[in-house]
Design a protein around this motif. Sequence first.
Motif, PDB file in Angstrom:
ATOM      1  N   TRP A   1      -3.373  -3.956   4.588  1.00  0.00           N
ATOM      2  CA  TRP A   1      -4.669  -3.466   4.137  1.00  0.00           C
ATOM      3  C   TRP A   1      -4.705  -1.943   4.293  1.00  0.00           C
ATOM      4  O   TRP A   1      -3.907  -1.372   5.042  1.00  0.00           O
ATOM      5  CB  TRP A   1      -5.777  -4.077   4.983  1.00  0.00           C
ATOM      6  N   PRO A   2      -5.654  -1.271   3.626  1.00  0.00           N
ATOM      7  CA  PRO A   2      -5.760   0.193   3.785  1.00  0.00           C
ATOM      8  C   PRO A   2      -5.895   0.640   5.235  1.00  0.00           C
ATOM      9  O   PRO A   2      -5.319   1.660   5.637  1.00  0.00           O
ATOM     10  CB  PRO A   2      -7.012   0.541   2.964  1.00  0.00           C
TER      11      PRO A   2
ATOM     12  N   ILE B   1      -2.524   0.726   6.638  1.00  0.00           N
ATOM     13  CA  ILE B   1      -1.749   1.831   6.059  1.00  0.00           C
ATOM     14  C   ILE B   1      -2.080   3.131   6.770  1.00  0.00           C
ATOM     15  O   ILE B   1      -1.201   3.960   7.050  1.00  0.00           O
ATOM     16  CB  ILE B   1      -2.018   1.944   4.546  1.00  0.00           C
ATOM     17  N   ASP B   2      -3.354   3.301   7.105  1.00  0.00           N
ATOM     18  CA  ASP B   2      -3.785   4.513   7.821  1.00  0.00           C
ATOM     19  C   ASP B   2      -3.110   4.657   9.181  1.00  0.00           C
ATOM     20  O   ASP B   2      -2.955   5.772   9.686  1.00  0.00           O
ATOM     21  CB  ASP B   2      -5.311   4.494   8.016  1.00  0.00           C
ATOM     22  N   GLN B   3      -2.700   3.551   9.777  1.00  0.00           N
ATOM     23  CA  GLN B   3      -2.047   3.590  11.087  1.00  0.00           C
ATOM     24  C   GLN B   3      -0.597   4.072  11.006  1.00  0.00           C
ATOM     25  O   GLN B   3      -0.004   4.455  12.016  1.00  0.00           O
ATOM     26  CB  GLN B   3      -2.073   2.197  11.732  1.00  0.00           C
TER      27      GLN B   3
ATOM     28  N   GLU C   1      -2.989   9.208  -0.124  1.00  0.00           N
ATOM     29  CA  GLU C   1      -2.497   9.150  -1.501  1.00  0.00           C
ATOM     30  C   GLU C   1      -2.130   7.727  -1.908  1.00  0.00           C
ATOM     31  O   GLU C   1      -2.400   7.306  -3.031  1.00  0.00           O
ATOM     32  CB  GLU C   1      -1.291  10.077  -1.663  1.00  0.00           C
ATOM     33  N   ILE C   2      -1.509   6.990  -0.985  1.00  0.00           N
ATOM     34  CA  ILE C   2      -1.135   5.598  -1.263  1.00  0.00           C
ATOM     35  C   ILE C   2      -2.385   4.767  -1.549  1.00  0.00           C
ATOM     36  O   ILE C   2      -2.449   4.009  -2.528  1.00  0.00           O
ATOM     37  CB  ILE C   2      -0.366   4.988  -0.073  1.00  0.00           C
TER      38      ILE C   2
ATOM     39  N   PHE D   1      -5.373   1.170  -4.556  1.00  0.00           N
ATOM     40  CA  PHE D   1      -6.500   0.332  -4.144  1.00  0.00           C
ATOM     41  C   PHE D   1      -7.782   0.722  -4.878  1.00  0.00           C
ATOM     42  O   PHE D   1      -7.972   1.880  -5.245  1.00  0.00           O
ATOM     43  CB  PHE D   1      -6.712   0.439  -2.630  1.00  0.00           C
ATOM     44  N   ILE D   2      -8.650  -0.285  -5.073  1.00  0.00           N
ATOM     45  CA  ILE D   2      -9.956  -0.026  -5.661  1.00  0.00           C
ATOM     46  C   ILE D   2     -10.737   0.895  -4.718  1.00  0.00           C
ATOM     47  O   ILE D   2     -10.753   0.662  -3.504  1.00  0.00           O
ATOM     48  CB  ILE D   2     -10.724  -1.351  -5.848  1.00  0.00           C
ATOM     49  N   PRO D   3     -11.359   1.947  -5.213  1.00  0.00           N
ATOM     50  CA  PRO D   3     -12.095   2.866  -4.334  1.00  0.00           C
ATOM     51  C   PRO D   3     -13.133   2.142  -3.481  1.00  0.00           C
ATOM     52  O   PRO D   3     -13.935   1.348  -3.991  1.00  0.00           O
ATOM     53  CB  PRO D   3     -12.764   3.828  -5.315  1.00  0.00           C
TER      54      PRO D   3
END
Length: 369
Positions: free
Chosen positions: A292-293, A296-298, A335-336, A341-343
Amino acid sequence: MKSRKSGRWFEKYPNATFAIILIFAIIILDFISALIFIPENYNSFRCPHPYYHHGLLPNRNVKNIWGQKVFKVFTNSLGFKDKACREITPDPDKKRILFIGDSFTEGVGMTWEESFVGILDARLPGIEILNAGVVSYSPKFYYLKTKYLIEQKGLKFDELYVFIDNSDPLNEITYEDFEPRNENGLYHFKSWFRRYLFNYSYLYYSISNKIISSKRNPVTERWNPASGGSMLDELEVENSEFIAATLSWSYTLDYYEKWGKKGLRLATENMNLLSELCNQNNIKVTIVIYPWPSIIDQRDPYNIQVGFWEKYCTMNNIGFINLYPYFINETNPTEIIKQYFIPGDVHWNIKGNQYIADHLIKYISGNYE
């Protein structure tokens, strides 16, 4: 003569006459109010199911909405999202692959052609692609729905791709107490009648929405109220900490100890049942994981979720596709997420679905690296 008798009856029983007229007036007013005030039902194709909790109604050609996007949804004779309303025969005349997962696999916000399953279907004409994924599924329903399809529908297929994400272990806790029940005519009539009232009775619609709102946490709302609320009946109300754990248990030890560990145990039990079922029917199983986003942030491509399912697949000789490295790499996470992903959403956009299909097709064709 009959009319005079009828008239004398109404004169003799004025209270009953008034009650009958009032009831009919309320029914008519309720129906007219429904036509005026009930918004269009964009989730009319969703339904509860006695054996695997919830799914999609068969052979539907309807409009769906996700965010501001309104688009067409078709389901086939098995209640799978598809390119058209069509009959699915139990025995395929070519290789058949079944995909199952939650909202990512169903392809929320996407037409069939935009979803990664639909893209694979178009790019692999020699293989029949079927999509059994539905929002808020987890290993318990992967097993129950696959068992239902094989044993009660006689569906035959060669491979099963199971998509597991960060929400699955905690969904296992949410649905832990659900017990499958066999279908019967009374159940289907009650289900149909509730959907009918929800669409055509403003009184029933209003009361149902109040009940649904009292049970639903807006942060983790899994269903649009237009579904009629029947799928929410067996869901427990989830507190804010549980919601946070759904997003972060795989990289937060406190949440892992409190909920993640139990969720993975339940998921393992159901995946074992699914694996055994598929082995008995000569079906190859492949597990696919993706981030999940928030994960990804991690910027950690090897968290608890990844390590657990990689080890599980190795020990049980199950195919394993890890899509984490394609989202967590040298590229900036922002950027990924913006690209795929949908905003403001955790789900893949059109480009994200294409990205998933590009990697899966390599694996399916035997050239996955």
